[in-house]
Design a protein around this motif. Structure first.
Motif, PDB file in Angstrom:
ATOM      1  N   TYR A 439     -40.287  -5.582  -6.805  1.00 51.44           N
ATOM      2  CA  TYR A 439     -39.375  -4.934  -5.855  1.00 51.44           C
ATOM      3  C   TYR A 439     -38.243  -5.887  -5.552  1.00 51.44           C
ATOM      4  O   TYR A 439     -38.403  -7.104  -5.673  1.00 51.44           O
ATOM      5  CB  TYR A 439     -40.126  -4.549  -4.573  1.00 51.44           C
ATOM      6  N   PRO A 440     -37.056  -5.364  -5.177  1.00 53.45           N
ATOM      7  CA  PRO A 440     -36.755  -3.979  -4.757  1.00 53.45           C
ATOM      8  C   PRO A 440     -36.611  -3.021  -5.924  1.00 53.45           C
ATOM      9  O   PRO A 440     -36.415  -3.434  -7.065  1.00 53.45           O
ATOM     10  CB  PRO A 440     -35.416  -4.132  -4.031  1.00 53.45           C
ATOM     11  N   ARG A 441     -36.695  -1.738  -5.583  1.00 55.62           N
ATOM     12  CA  ARG A 441     -36.492  -0.656  -6.536  1.00 55.62           C
ATOM     13  C   ARG A 441     -35.445   0.319  -6.007  1.00 55.62           C
ATOM     14  O   ARG A 441     -35.054   0.261  -4.843  1.00 55.62           O
ATOM     15  CB  ARG A 441     -37.816   0.095  -6.794  1.00 55.62           C
ATOM     16  N   SER A 442     -35.038   1.230  -6.879  1.00 54.03           N
ATOM     17  CA  SER A 442     -33.988   2.180  -6.522  1.00 54.03           C
ATOM     18  C   SER A 442     -34.499   3.227  -5.536  1.00 54.03           C
ATOM     19  O   SER A 442     -35.643   3.703  -5.642  1.00 54.03           O
ATOM     20  CB  SER A 442     -33.449   2.866  -7.773  1.00 54.03           C
ATOM     21  N   LEU A 443     -33.638   3.631  -4.624  1.00 54.16           N
ATOM     22  CA  LEU A 443     -33.959   4.680  -3.660  1.00 54.16           C
ATOM     23  C   LEU A 443     -34.184   6.030  -4.334  1.00 54.16           C
ATOM     24  O   LEU A 443     -34.694   6.961  -3.704  1.00 54.16           O
ATOM     25  CB  LEU A 443     -32.816   4.777  -2.638  1.00 54.16           C
ATOM     26  N   ARG A 444     -33.827   6.126  -5.597  1.00 51.52           N
ATOM     27  CA  ARG A 444     -34.057   7.393  -6.318  1.00 51.52           C
ATOM     28  C   ARG A 444     -35.534   7.766  -6.358  1.00 51.52           C
ATOM     29  O   ARG A 444     -35.879   8.933  -6.575  1.00 51.52           O
ATOM     30  CB  ARG A 444     -33.496   7.308  -7.737  1.00 51.52           C
ATOM     31  N   ASP A 445     -36.431   6.777  -6.178  1.00 55.61           N
ATOM     32  CA  ASP A 445     -37.861   7.086  -6.120  1.00 55.61           C
ATOM     33  C   ASP A 445     -38.184   8.012  -4.950  1.00 55.61           C
ATOM     34  O   ASP A 445     -39.181   8.741  -4.992  1.00 55.61           O
ATOM     35  CB  ASP A 445     -38.683   5.804  -5.981  1.00 55.61           C
ATOM     36  N   TRP A 446     -37.360   7.978  -3.907  1.00 51.91           N
ATOM     37  CA  TRP A 446     -37.553   8.827  -2.733  1.00 51.91           C
ATOM     38  C   TRP A 446     -36.592  10.016  -2.882  1.00 51.91           C
ATOM     39  O   TRP A 446     -35.520  10.037  -2.286  1.00 51.91           O
ATOM     40  CB  TRP A 446     -37.269   8.047  -1.453  1.00 51.91           C
ATOM     41  N   GLN A 447     -36.986  10.964  -3.654  1.00 53.98           N
ATOM     42  CA  GLN A 447     -36.079  12.028  -4.085  1.00 53.98           C
ATOM     43  C   GLN A 447     -35.468  12.778  -2.907  1.00 53.98           C
ATOM     44  O   GLN A 447     -36.158  13.310  -2.043  1.00 53.98           O
ATOM     45  CB  GLN A 447     -36.830  13.025  -4.983  1.00 53.98           C
ATOM     46  N   GLY A 448     -34.118  12.801  -2.889  1.00 49.40           N
ATOM     47  CA  GLY A 448     -33.391  13.536  -1.855  1.00 49.40           C
ATOM     48  C   GLY A 448     -33.070  12.734  -0.620  1.00 49.40           C
ATOM     49  O   GLY A 448     -32.383  13.232   0.281  1.00 49.40           O
ATOM     50  N   LEU A 449     -33.535  11.468  -0.543  1.00 50.10           N
ATOM     51  CA  LEU A 449     -33.290  10.656   0.644  1.00 50.10           C
ATOM     52  C   LEU A 449     -31.953   9.935   0.518  1.00 50.10           C
ATOM     53  O   LEU A 449     -31.703   9.259  -0.479  1.00 50.10           O
ATOM     54  CB  LEU A 449     -34.415   9.634   0.822  1.00 50.10           C
ATOM     55  N   PRO A 450     -31.060  10.060   1.512  1.00 49.91           N
ATOM     56  CA  PRO A 450     -29.766   9.367   1.436  1.00 49.91           C
ATOM     57  C   PRO A 450     -29.920   7.891   1.785  1.00 49.91           C
ATOM     58  O   PRO A 450     -30.904   7.478   2.404  1.00 49.91           O
ATOM     59  CB  PRO A 450     -28.923  10.103   2.475  1.00 49.91           C
ATOM     60  N   SER A 451     -28.945   7.100   1.431  1.00 48.94           N
ATOM     61  CA  SER A 451     -28.947   5.696   1.814  1.00 48.94           C
ATOM     62  C   SER A 451     -28.391   5.553   3.229  1.00 48.94           C
ATOM     63  O   SER A 451     -27.768   6.461   3.765  1.00 48.94           O
ATOM     64  CB  SER A 451     -28.104   4.874   0.835  1.00 48.94           C
ATOM     65  N   GLY A 452     -28.652   4.404   3.830  1.00 48.33           N
ATOM     66  CA  GLY A 452     -28.088   4.112   5.139  1.00 48.33           C
ATOM     67  C   GLY A 452     -28.758   4.789   6.305  1.00 48.33           C
ATOM     68  O   GLY A 452     -28.129   4.964   7.356  1.00 48.33           O
ATOM     69  N   THR A 453     -30.033   5.181   6.173  1.00 48.98           N
ATOM     70  CA  THR A 453     -30.721   5.784   7.313  1.00 48.98           C
ATOM     71  C   THR A 453     -30.911   4.741   8.411  1.00 48.98           C
ATOM     72  O   THR A 453     -30.931   3.540   8.158  1.00 48.98           O
ATOM     73  CB  THR A 453     -32.086   6.354   6.891  1.00 48.98           C
ATOM     74  N   ALA A 454     -31.064   5.224   9.653  1.00 48.79           N
ATOM     75  CA  ALA A 454     -31.151   4.320  10.804  1.00 48.79           C
ATOM     76  C   ALA A 454     -32.581   4.112  11.283  1.00 48.79           C
ATOM     77  O   ALA A 454     -32.817   3.280  12.154  1.00 48.79           O
ATOM     78  CB  ALA A 454     -30.308   4.863  11.962  1.00 48.79           C
ATOM     79  N   GLY A 455     -33.539   4.843  10.738  1.00 53.39           N
ATOM     80  CA  GLY A 455     -34.921   4.705  11.175  1.00 53.39           C
ATOM     81  C   GLY A 455     -35.791   5.785  10.582  1.00 53.39           C
ATOM     82  O   GLY A 455     -35.296   6.770  10.024  1.00 53.39           O
ATOM     83  N   ALA A 456     -37.114   5.602  10.708  1.00 54.95           N
ATOM     84  CA  ALA A 456     -38.066   6.572  10.170  1.00 54.95           C
ATOM     85  C   ALA A 456     -39.350   6.492  10.973  1.00 54.95           C
ATOM     86  O   ALA A 456     -39.674   5.459  11.575  1.00 54.95           O
ATOM     87  CB  ALA A 456     -38.341   6.306   8.691  1.00 54.95           C
TER      88      ALA A 456
END
Length: 507
Positions: A439-456
């Motif tokens: 790691y790190p890996r590409s955010l594409r693994d989380w299909q449909g998730l945008p970059s720059g989120t503020a929390g989860a």
């Protein structure tokens, strides 16, 4: 991902870097750079698209000089990166850096029709409209402080008018707003604002930008307003590093907001304060405008109770514990929202987590250890209840973790902590807290998730909800993709923005 796949990924990345390092920019990059240099006045009044290679090189060197890059005259990676950073949309003007003339190709201000300076010392200002998700009385305090910065060090005096004409008008716009397509706002990033020199007296701000009133996430509205006010007084961009009037907005810190260059510039136009000495104030004075004070102007009809404040604003981070109590963090405070309940009043961070700084970047509660994790800059904190673990805070960036992560999450399917930063994600082991291999890996693994989120956070139904600005994305771990999205304050009653008794939205 196995070692062979990881090796292939590294090889592909190395090939990409090698290709990027080949001499000479791609035609599209060169054209984009030429448009950028035209927009910010580095070619003077020449017709667009008529620049010779030598003129392009001279303009690049001018830009590199202003931004303190090596004067190579080459469109290299650092120069492209600098051009992509958010900045003021006003042109960089004609200047002498003090070492040599900026260029034989003379540049001009973005606004051709300007008066140089005001011929009076008492000026009025008006905020014509307001940014979304920020309480008006807090914005008014930030704007007033921005004007006072300049009156503290000059003979100028400002006062606000609520309606009617004013010398200086501050307005929030979206996209094209009749300043010409070259000055149309482009949403988050890019040009955040621009202003006109005296006697037109206008400053325009991108209404789609993620504005903030503190030193955490978002664009600090106070700093941007103070910079643009400087333009309305007649000040051009400064080549001095960390000057308020630098083309790239400075960050608040312990140093003075105005540099010596800013003070001398405004005093050359308007003189020193008529009474007493110039007053310089450090940036730390202005880092938090959300102090929950009452409205000094007699009430703000858009301002709700402190309990609902985060519902029409942005927050720094969010997480949920094992009882599905939600914790929402903003500035120096946090709210707790119990299951199917109403949000608490804002509580000081240090009361619950002693030693935790304001404006954290990300937070997560671990389902494996029952501990809270907090991340800010390159450091991280870990608490069991309110007790800080031994060895914390620690410099997590030294362990391969990203600086200023966007989001933290304990992902139960991996039984690991996950950090998100831009287009990548990082998987961490907790004991010790360190980056897992490959790691790190590409955010594409989380299909449909945008970059720059503020929390989860993980909801009681097992879904993972990600948040950015006013929107949410619902991620299904079983399907490894986003299955729904919308506006969290209006659509998710468990976020505390609905009255638990009446079922009505609070704002």
């Amino acid at each position: 991902m196995g070692p062979r796949a990881a090796g292939a990924l590294r090889a592909a990345l190395a090939l990409g870097l090698l290709a990027a390092a080949q001499p000479g920019p791609a035609p599209r990059q060169r054209r984009d750079a030429e448009l950028f240099l035209e927009k910010y006045g580095y070619f003077g009044k020449q017709a667009p698209g008529t620049h010779s290679p030598d003129e392009f090189t001279d303009a690049l060197r001018d830009f590199q000089r202003v931004t303190h890059l090596p004067l190579s005259g080459v469109l290299d990676a650092p120069t492209l990166h600098q051009m992509a950073l958010p900045r003021c949309g006003t042109g960089d003007g004609e200047r002498d850096t003090g070492t040599q003339q900026a260029s034989s190709t003379r540049r001009h201000r973005r606004t051709a029709q300007h008066g140089g300076r005001w011929y009076k010392r008492h000026l009025t200002y008006r905020v014509v409209n307001w940014p979304q998700y920020l309480p008006q009385h807090k914005v008014r305090l930030a704007v007033r402080a921005a004007f006072e910065l300049w009156s503290n060090v000059s003979s100028l005096v400002f006062w606000e008018v609520r309606d009617g004409p004013a010398d200086i008008r501050l307005t929030f716009f979206h996209g094209d707003h009749n300043d010409g397509l070259n000055n149309a706002f482009d949403g988050p990033g890019g040009a955040l604002a621009h202003a006109f020199f005296p006697r037109r007296g206008e400053a325009h701000f991108d209404s789609a930008e993620r504005w903030s009133l503190h030193s955490g996430k978002g664009r600090n509205l106070f700093i941007v307003v103070a910079h643009e006010v400087g333009h309305t007084l007649g000040l051009q961009h400064s080549p001095v590093r960390r000057a308020l009037m630098s083309p790239y907005y400075k960050k608040l810190g312990k140093d003075f907001v105005l540099s010596w260059d800013d003070v001398l510039a405004v005093q050359s136009l308007y003189g020193k304060p008529s009474k007493g000495l110039a007053i310089q104030l450090p940036g730390k004075v202005f880092t938090h405008f959300q102090d929950w004070s009452t409205d000094p102007y007699g009430g703000d009809r858009q301002q709700r109770s402190p309990s609902a404040y985060y519902c029409h604003s942005f927050f720094d981070a969010i997480t949920a514990d094992g009882d599905h109590n939600i914790y929402i963090f903003k500035g120096n405070h946090y709210w707790m929202v119990p299951v199917h309940g109403n949000a608490s009043d804002p509580q000081p961070l240090q009361t619950r987590w002693p030693g935790l700084p304001a404006g954290i970047d990300a937070s997560a509660w671990s389902q494996s250890t029952g501990k809270f994790y907090f991340f800010k800059g390159g450091r991280c904190w870990r608490y069991m209840g309110s007790r800080l673990d031994a060895g914390f805070p620690t410099k997590c960036s030294a362990r391969g973790l990203p600086r200023h992560p966007d989001t933290a999450l304990h992902f139960q399917q991996l039984r690991r902590m996950v950090l998100f930063k831009g287009p990548k994600y990082y998987v961490l082991g907790e004991e010790p807290l360190a980056l897992e291999p490959y790691y790190p890996r590409s955010l594409r693994d989380w299909q449909g998730l945008p970059s720059g989120t503020a929390g989860a956070l993980t909801h009681s139904d097992g879904s993972v909800y990600f948040f950015r600005d006013e929107r949410y994305w619902c991620f299904q771990p079983g399907q490894l993709r986003v299955v729904a999205s919308g506006k969290w304050a209006a659509e998710l009653p468990w976020m505390g923005c609905w009255d638990g008794n009446s079922g009505h939205v609070l704002f």
